[in-house]
Design a protein around this motif. Structure first.
Motif, short mmCIF file in Angstrom:
data_model
loop_
_atom_site.label_atom_id
_atom_site.label_comp_id
_atom_site.label_asym_id
_atom_site.label_seq_id
_atom_site.Cartn_x
_atom_site.Cartn_y
_atom_site.Cartn_z
N ILE A 52 0.87 -1.28 0.01
CA ILE A 52 0.14 0.01 0.18
C ILE A 52 0.70 1.23 0.09
O ILE A 52 0.58 2.13 -0.70
CB ILE A 52 -0.97 0.11 1.23
CG1 ILE A 52 -1.96 -1.04 1.03
CG2 ILE A 52 -1.60 1.46 1.28
CD1 ILE A 52 -3.02 -1.28 2.30
N TYR A 69 -3.25 -2.89 -6.55
CA TYR A 69 -2.08 -3.66 -7.13
C TYR A 69 -0.85 -3.96 -6.11
O TYR A 69 -0.51 -5.20 -6.14
CB TYR A 69 -1.49 -2.62 -8.12
CG TYR A 69 -0.23 -3.00 -8.89
CD1 TYR A 69 -0.12 -4.09 -9.65
CD2 TYR A 69 1.06 -2.66 -8.51
CE1 TYR A 69 1.10 -4.57 -10.28
CE2 TYR A 69 2.44 -3.00 -8.80
CZ TYR A 69 2.36 -3.96 -9.97
OH TYR A 69 3.57 -4.49 -10.18
N GLY A 70 -0.71 -3.07 -5.12
CA GLY A 70 0.10 -3.17 -4.08
C GLY A 70 -0.13 -4.45 -3.26
O GLY A 70 0.63 -5.04 -2.51
N ILE A 71 -1.49 -4.53 -2.85
CA ILE A 71 -1.88 -5.70 -1.95
C ILE A 71 -1.58 -7.02 -3.04
O ILE A 71 -1.09 -7.88 -2.24
CB ILE A 71 -3.24 -5.46 -1.48
CG1 ILE A 71 -3.43 -4.36 -0.77
CG2 ILE A 71 -3.87 -6.79 -0.66
CD1 ILE A 71 -4.76 -3.84 -0.25
N PHE A 94 -2.57 13.92 -0.72
CA PHE A 94 -2.04 13.26 -2.12
C PHE A 94 -0.66 13.68 -2.11
O PHE A 94 0.24 12.92 -2.68
CB PHE A 94 -2.77 14.58 -3.06
CG PHE A 94 -2.41 14.34 -4.59
CD1 PHE A 94 -2.85 13.21 -5.30
CD2 PHE A 94 -1.45 15.03 -5.07
CE1 PHE A 94 -2.67 13.03 -6.66
CE2 PHE A 94 -1.13 15.04 -6.46
CZ PHE A 94 -1.60 14.00 -7.05
N ALA A 148 -7.47 11.26 -8.10
CA ALA A 148 -6.88 10.97 -6.97
C ALA A 148 -7.09 9.57 -6.49
O ALA A 148 -6.49 8.51 -6.37
CB ALA A 148 -6.24 11.92 -6.12
N GLY A 188 -3.80 1.74 -7.32
CA GLY A 188 -2.56 1.68 -6.73
C GLY A 188 -2.36 0.57 -5.71
O GLY A 188 -1.61 -0.45 -5.52
N ARG A 189 -3.62 0.76 -4.53
CA ARG A 189 -3.50 -0.04 -3.44
C ARG A 189 -3.75 -1.46 -3.87
O ARG A 189 -3.38 -2.41 -3.11
CB ARG A 189 -4.46 0.37 -2.51
CG ARG A 189 -4.18 1.60 -1.70
CD ARG A 189 -5.29 2.33 -0.77
NE ARG A 189 -4.72 3.69 -0.26
CZ ARG A 189 -4.57 3.68 1.11
NH1 ARG A 189 -4.94 2.73 1.86
NH2 ARG A 189 -4.27 4.88 1.39
N GLU A 235 -6.74 17.23 2.10
CA GLU A 235 -7.06 16.14 0.87
C GLU A 235 -5.59 16.71 0.39
O GLU A 235 -4.85 15.52 -0.36
CB GLU A 235 -8.23 16.64 0.22
CG GLU A 235 -8.70 15.67 -0.82
CD GLU A 235 -9.87 16.04 -1.55
OE1 GLU A 235 -10.10 15.77 -2.72
OE2 GLU A 235 -10.52 16.66 -0.95
N GLU A 269 -6.98 6.54 -8.93
CA GLU A 269 -5.54 6.14 -8.86
C GLU A 269 -5.16 5.42 -7.57
O GLU A 269 -4.39 4.50 -7.38
CB GLU A 269 -4.40 7.28 -9.15
CG GLU A 269 -4.61 7.62 -10.46
CD GLU A 269 -3.58 8.70 -11.07
OE1 GLU A 269 -2.84 8.43 -12.00
OE2 GLU A 269 -3.37 9.75 -10.15
N ASP A 270 -5.72 5.91 -6.60
CA ASP A 270 -5.26 5.24 -5.10
C ASP A 270 -5.91 3.96 -5.18
O ASP A 270 -5.12 2.99 -4.55
CB ASP A 270 -5.94 6.30 -4.02
CG ASP A 270 -5.39 5.87 -2.68
OD1 ASP A 270 -4.28 5.77 -2.61
OD2 ASP A 270 -6.27 5.79 -1.95
N ASN A 279 2.23 2.13 -3.29
CA ASN A 279 1.30 2.35 -4.40
C ASN A 279 0.23 3.15 -3.98
O ASN A 279 -0.42 3.55 -5.18
CB ASN A 279 0.91 0.98 -4.85
CG ASN A 279 2.01 0.11 -5.49
OD1 ASN A 279 2.21 0.29 -6.57
ND2 ASN A 279 2.22 -0.85 -4.83
N ALA A 280 -0.09 3.63 -2.87
CA ALA A 280 -1.11 4.62 -2.58
C ALA A 280 -0.96 6.02 -3.20
O ALA A 280 0.10 6.26 -3.66
CB ALA A 280 -1.29 4.74 -1.16
N HIS A 281 -2.08 6.60 -3.70
CA HIS A 281 -2.06 7.90 -4.10
C HIS A 281 -2.74 8.74 -3.08
O HIS A 281 -2.80 10.09 -3.53
CB HIS A 281 -2.72 7.94 -5.49
CG HIS A 281 -1.86 7.36 -6.60
ND1 HIS A 281 -1.54 8.04 -7.55
CD2 HIS A 281 -1.25 6.12 -6.96
CE1 HIS A 281 -0.81 7.49 -8.35
NE2 HIS A 281 -0.69 6.31 -8.11
N VAL A 282 -3.41 8.41 -2.11
CA VAL A 282 -3.93 9.21 -1.09
C VAL A 282 -3.58 8.44 0.43
O VAL A 282 -3.76 7.39 0.30
CB VAL A 282 -5.49 9.35 -1.13
CG1 VAL A 282 -6.11 10.11 -0.31
CG2 VAL A 282 -6.00 9.80 -2.56
N LEU A 283 -2.74 9.35 1.10
CA LEU A 283 -2.31 8.63 2.37
C LEU A 283 -2.59 9.92 3.59
O LEU A 283 -1.73 10.68 3.58
CB LEU A 283 -0.98 8.28 2.07
CG LEU A 283 -0.18 7.25 3.04
CD1 LEU A 283 -0.82 6.06 3.21
CD2 LEU A 283 1.18 7.13 2.71
#
Lengths: 352, 352
Positions: free
Chosen positions: A274, B272-274, A337, B262, B269-270, A333, B265-266, A277-281
């Protein structure tokens, strides 16, 4: 060194060296000191504050231990800039919020800082990577000894060093160990261990200091009592108790690997996946996920990233750092990002 | 070809070729046929079953279209082996559960299969990658024509082909499109679209067929009516309606990218990551996470893996495949462990 240069720098206390750096991020020792004949804390007037700053800076210039320190005048900084120093653990939230004149002297690689006009006139602290309370003590003790030879420090034969708050009177010393205990959290014996800590005169806080919640399995263990015992006794107690907790933590990790290997590897793998690869954290999610990654590194289950990167990011993903680096005022937000982007990029690189 | 060789093979209908393969996994057409003068379905006796199998296999041997088919006798297979064929969409759960004599002829690269003694004496099906209902029809039509020249097929001038269940009478044709609609799910217009589908005589099922839930945004759209319309009309209707749904899906994806880039994509991405890092993975979670990954590939946001790999895994992560490959009888926990390992390894490679 400008504030922007400071922000770009990798602080030495985050470099994951020192003893037990797989479990202990850093050791911190601070001394509370006040000048005799100037009112303490809330009784201090503006003219007193000026006098304290000038007197301390003059004294510091005459020392060897503080010769290379950079002085940052908080009166000329906005809230976001002050918050940068809080996020780097160089000043306290208390000092950041003060309206009057105050500042901080910061040593090379942020190995130490001296706050002026915090709750006490002087707060002298050293930050060292790993489990090194004695090394931190040595640094503050040298600064304190030199400064005291140039300043008239408030000291009482019976009580010791006098401070704004009686909880600091005596030695004025607080030693704190920033320790990562995911094993004890996962095997659910952490509450029991924390109860034991409070019974031997130590106290536990979260990563972000007094009054903050524990996030990401990171605990700050520090001494409660400063009066009636020597500096050496304080350091010895904390060293002895923390060594015991380190053993408990290793035991808990062994239990987890023995009884729930797939589940632990899953938790660690997912957290790594995660973060990469996350785009929001959010900051809280970052702390919780990096706790699992940190455990994975400790258990030898993840080849990358290194601990130094995790420590460095722990500071850099905070709100003021995110905004300073992206050169924008961002809402929650927007920060989430930019935080995700920073973490992705740094995880892809793998090293600090 | 042994069952183990079959399991290792990559079925052609999963190779992500054909029209609109970013949205449509596969097109399937099947024909229900029965032999005249032999009782249908539950009325069939053991001796009838033997006769059906022998008659059909004899006929098939005399055809060109079925010359290269491999016959699998279900009577000699245990439950796990039959389930392998169900998981590959070569036989129906109904056939797998039947106690009597029955089997399936499977074409090269699993492009077609002919079930014997399913609900009907014969179920002739073709599976083609992408949006290709006419290609699938062409394959089954050729087999049907050839088989009919060697068999006495139950046909009525008024009703058309006679079947065990009246819902199949007439053409005996069912065309199914396996379509991925994550955009419509995320913008929450999927219910509305599905209602529209049922109003034009089509029906919607989940990936695992009749009576199963929709997982991972995958829907099987097929015709409801087989009687009173021609094969061509059935195919034209499904083609027209599915083209409309494809447009809706592209619109929904554009809306998502425009209004919530976002967040999308999040999510991608997550997921894919998991998938790349999990050590415990249920089949349902796999389907839900690969839905996001599939969307990411469709939107050009993920360079890897390719769709072919996702399609292939969709079959291989199922319980019987997992157990056959690991050569062990595994409980749910064991399967989740082996499933995660397979997915990690294949994602690391990135291509089928």
């Amino acid at each position: 060194m400008t504030l922007d240069q400071l922000v770009k720098q990798n602080a030495a206390w985050l470099n994951a060296s020192g003893s037990y750096s797989d479990i202990i991020v850093s050791s911190r020792v601070r001394l509370a000191r006040n000048l005799r004949d100037i009112p303490f804390a809330t009784l201090t007037k503006a003219s007193d504050e000026d006098r304290i700053v000038d007197t301390v800076l003059d004294a510091a210039r005459a020392t060897e231990s503080l010769a290379k320190a950079e002085y940052y005048d908080l009166s000329s900084m906005d809230e976001l800039e002050r918050q940068l120093l809080v996020e780097r653990h160089l000043i306290s939230p208390t000092l950041a919020m003060r309206a009057g004149r105050g500042g901080v002297m910061v040593g090379p690689e942020e190995t130490y800082s001296v706050m002026i006009n915090e709750e006490d006139h002087l707060r002298i602290q050293a930050l060292v990577a790993g489990f090194e309370p004695h090394a931190a003590w040595k640094t503050v003790d040298a600064m304190d000894t030199e400064l005291a030879s140039h300043l008239d420090i408030a000291f009482d034969e019976e009580f010791g060093f006098l401070t704004a708050c009686p909880t600091n009177t005596g030695t004025g010393l607080r030693a704190s160990i920033l320790i990562h205990l995911p094993g004890l959290v996962l095997v659910q014996t952490i509450e029991q261990v924390l109860r034991g800590i409070s019974q031997v005169g130590l106290t536990v806080r979260g990563f972000y200091g007094e009054g903050t919640d524990v996030v990401g399995g990171l605990f700050q263990i520090s001494n409660q009592v400063t009066l009636g015992i020597s500096e050496q006794e304080i350091l010895d107690t904390i060293e002895r108790v923390v060594r015991q907790i380190i053993d408990y933590e290793y035991d808990a990790r062994n239990t987890l690997v023995r009884d729930a290997k797939a589940q632990i590897e899953d938790k660690i793998g997912r957290a790594y996946g995660i973060l990469s690869n996350a785009h929001v954290l959010s900051g809280q999610e970052f702390m919780n996920l990096t706790s699992a990654v940190r455990l994975g590194i400790g258990l030898g289950l993840l080849p990358s990233p290194d601990l130094k990167l995790l420590n460095d990011l722990m500071v850099r993903i905070q709100p003021s750092h995110i905004q300073r680096v992206s050169e924008a005022v961002l809402d929650s937000e927007g920060r989430d990002f930019h935080r995700a982007q920073l973490v992705r990029e740094r995880f892809a690189n793998g090293s600090a």
